[in-house]
Motif scaffolding. Structure first.
Motif, PDB file in Angstrom:
ATOM      1  N   VAL A 199       0.858  -1.189   0.000  1.00 14.51           N
ATOM      2  CA  VAL A 199       0.000   0.000   0.000  1.00 14.51           C
ATOM      3  C   VAL A 199       0.891   1.235   0.000  1.00 14.51           C
ATOM      4  CG1 VAL A 199      -1.776   1.253   1.248  1.00 14.51           C
ATOM      5  CG2 VAL A 199      -1.784  -1.243   1.256  1.00 14.51           C
ATOM      6  N   LYS A 200       0.725   2.069  -1.019  1.00 11.59           N
ATOM      7  CA  LYS A 200       1.508   3.293  -1.115  1.00 11.59           C
ATOM      8  C   LYS A 200       0.830   4.383  -0.296  1.00 11.59           C
ATOM      9  CE  LYS A 200       3.517   6.425  -4.463  1.00 11.59           C
ATOM     10  NZ  LYS A 200       3.547   6.865  -5.851  1.00 11.59           N
ATOM     11  N   ASP A 201       1.624   5.115   0.444  1.00  9.13           N
ATOM     12  CA  ASP A 201       1.074   6.220   1.238  1.00  9.13           C
ATOM     13  C   ASP A 201       0.556   7.312   0.318  1.00  9.13           C
ATOM     14  OD1 ASP A 201       1.748   4.962   3.605  1.00  9.13           O
ATOM     15  OD2 ASP A 201       3.725   5.917   3.702  1.00  9.13           O
ATOM     16  N   LYS A 202      -0.596   7.840   0.656  1.00  5.86           N
ATOM     17  CA  LYS A 202      -1.156   8.927  -0.139  1.00  5.86           C
ATOM     18  C   LYS A 202      -0.395  10.203   0.170  1.00  5.86           C
ATOM     19  CE  LYS A 202      -5.458  10.946  -1.585  1.00  5.86           C
ATOM     20  NZ  LYS A 202      -5.062  11.021  -2.965  1.00  5.86           N
ATOM     21  N   SER A 203       0.083  10.833  -0.882  1.00  3.95           N
ATOM     22  CA  SER A 203       0.875  12.045  -0.684  1.00  3.95           C
ATOM     23  C   SER A 203      -0.022  13.272  -0.765  1.00  3.95           C
ATOM     24  CB  SER A 203       1.975  12.125  -1.739  1.00  3.95           C
ATOM     25  OG  SER A 203       1.410  12.030  -3.015  1.00  3.95           O
ATOM     26  N   ASN A 204       0.256  14.213   0.073  1.00  4.40           N
ATOM     27  CA  ASN A 204      -0.481  15.471   0.087  1.00  4.40           C
ATOM     28  C   ASN A 204       0.343  16.528  -0.623  1.00  4.40           C
ATOM     29  OD1 ASN A 204      -2.964  15.147   1.195  1.00  4.40           O
ATOM     30  ND2 ASN A 204      -2.283  15.397   3.303  1.00  4.40           N
ATOM     31  N   HIS A 205       0.130  16.678  -1.919  1.00  2.00           N
ATOM     32  CA  HIS A 205       0.852  17.686  -2.680  1.00  2.00           C
ATOM     33  C   HIS A 205       0.043  18.976  -2.712  1.00  2.00           C
ATOM     34  CE1 HIS A 205       3.960  14.983  -3.845  1.00  2.00           C
ATOM     35  NE2 HIS A 205       3.138  14.165  -4.480  1.00  2.00           N
ATOM     36  N   ALA A 206       0.769  20.080  -2.724  1.00  4.03           N
ATOM     37  CA  ALA A 206       0.122  21.386  -2.722  1.00  4.03           C
ATOM     38  C   ALA A 206      -0.550  21.637  -4.071  1.00  4.03           C
ATOM     39  CB  ALA A 206       1.146  22.472  -2.443  1.00  4.03           C
ATOM     40  N   VAL A 207      -1.722  22.230  -4.038  1.00  2.78           N
ATOM     41  CA  VAL A 207      -2.436  22.567  -5.266  1.00  2.78           C
ATOM     42  C   VAL A 207      -2.403  24.068  -5.542  1.00  2.78           C
ATOM     43  CG1 VAL A 207      -3.945  20.575  -5.231  1.00  2.78           C
ATOM     44  CG2 VAL A 207      -4.629  22.632  -4.035  1.00  2.78           C
ATOM     45  N   VAL A 208      -1.917  24.834  -4.571  1.00  7.24           N
ATOM     46  CA  VAL A 208      -1.755  26.274  -4.721  1.00  7.24           C
ATOM     47  C   VAL A 208      -0.318  26.605  -4.326  1.00  7.24           C
ATOM     48  CG1 VAL A 208      -2.524  28.530  -3.936  1.00  7.24           C
ATOM     49  CG2 VAL A 208      -4.169  26.684  -4.189  1.00  7.24           C
ATOM     50  N   LEU A 209       0.299  27.481  -5.086  1.00 10.46           N
ATOM     51  CA  LEU A 209       1.688  27.849  -4.831  1.00 10.46           C
ATOM     52  C   LEU A 209       1.751  28.859  -3.693  1.00 10.46           C
ATOM     53  CD1 LEU A 209       4.141  26.803  -6.351  1.00 10.46           C
ATOM     54  CD2 LEU A 209       4.194  28.911  -7.632  1.00 10.46           C
ATOM     55  N   ASP A 210       2.300  28.445  -2.552  1.00  7.03           N
ATOM     56  CA  ASP A 210       2.448  29.380  -1.446  1.00  7.03           C
ATOM     57  C   ASP A 210       3.765  30.136  -1.580  1.00  7.03           C
ATOM     58  OD1 ASP A 210       4.029  27.213  -0.920  1.00  7.03           O
ATOM     59  OD2 ASP A 210       3.603  27.145   1.221  1.00  7.03           O
ATOM     60  N   LYS A 211       4.006  31.073  -0.685  1.00  7.63           N
ATOM     61  CA  LYS A 211       5.163  31.963  -0.815  1.00  7.63           C
ATOM     62  C   LYS A 211       6.489  31.201  -0.731  1.00  7.63           C
ATOM     63  CE  LYS A 211       6.887  36.382   0.767  1.00  7.63           C
ATOM     64  NZ  LYS A 211       6.689  37.528   1.650  1.00  7.63           N
TER      65      LYS A 211
END
Length: 123
Positions: free
Chosen positions: A20-32
């Motif tokens: 089972v691969k861990d679900k990655s939380n990638h950013a969908v908005v570019l922060d500073k």
């Protein structure tokens, strides 16, 4: 005496659940912070693709494509390969003239192979 009754039965095979691969939380908005890292670090990458940005900056793929397009328009990176499956970019380098009209990449007079590949002169 039944022959089936005397023999032992094999256990039924139990299938594993699989990896089972861990679900990655990638950013969908570019922060500073990510935006500054994008502007500063991407210039030093030799090979730049969507997958490289997703892996190193932990951003979404669509955000990485938009960032690459923006960096190309600004002249920070240049497109090396354009394909329907994906684009490959590289750091933007300027070419400078060398003695005898031979051009050399990266502003250094590396070796004859680089000079011939870029400018066509050489031996």
């Amino acid at each position: 005496m039944a022959p089936a009754a005397t023999g032992g039965k094999k256990q039924k095979k139990k299938w594993s659940k699989g990896k089972v691969k861990d679900k990655s939380n990638h950013a969908v908005v570019l922060d500073k912070g990510t935006g500054e890292k994008l502007q500063k670090d991407v210039q030093s990458y030799r090979l730049i693709t969507v997958a490289v940005l997703v892996d190193r900056l932990k951003i979404n793929g669509s955000l990485a494509r938009a960032a690459l397009k923006d960096l190309e328009e600004k002249g920070v990176i240049k497109k090396v390969v354009a394909h329907s499956r994906g684009n490959i970019y590289s750091e933007f380098t300027h070419t400078v003239p060398r003695e005898g009209g031979v051009w050399c990449e990266y502003g250094e007079f590396a070796n004859d192979w680089t000079a011939r590949a870029v400018g066509g002169g050489g031996d």
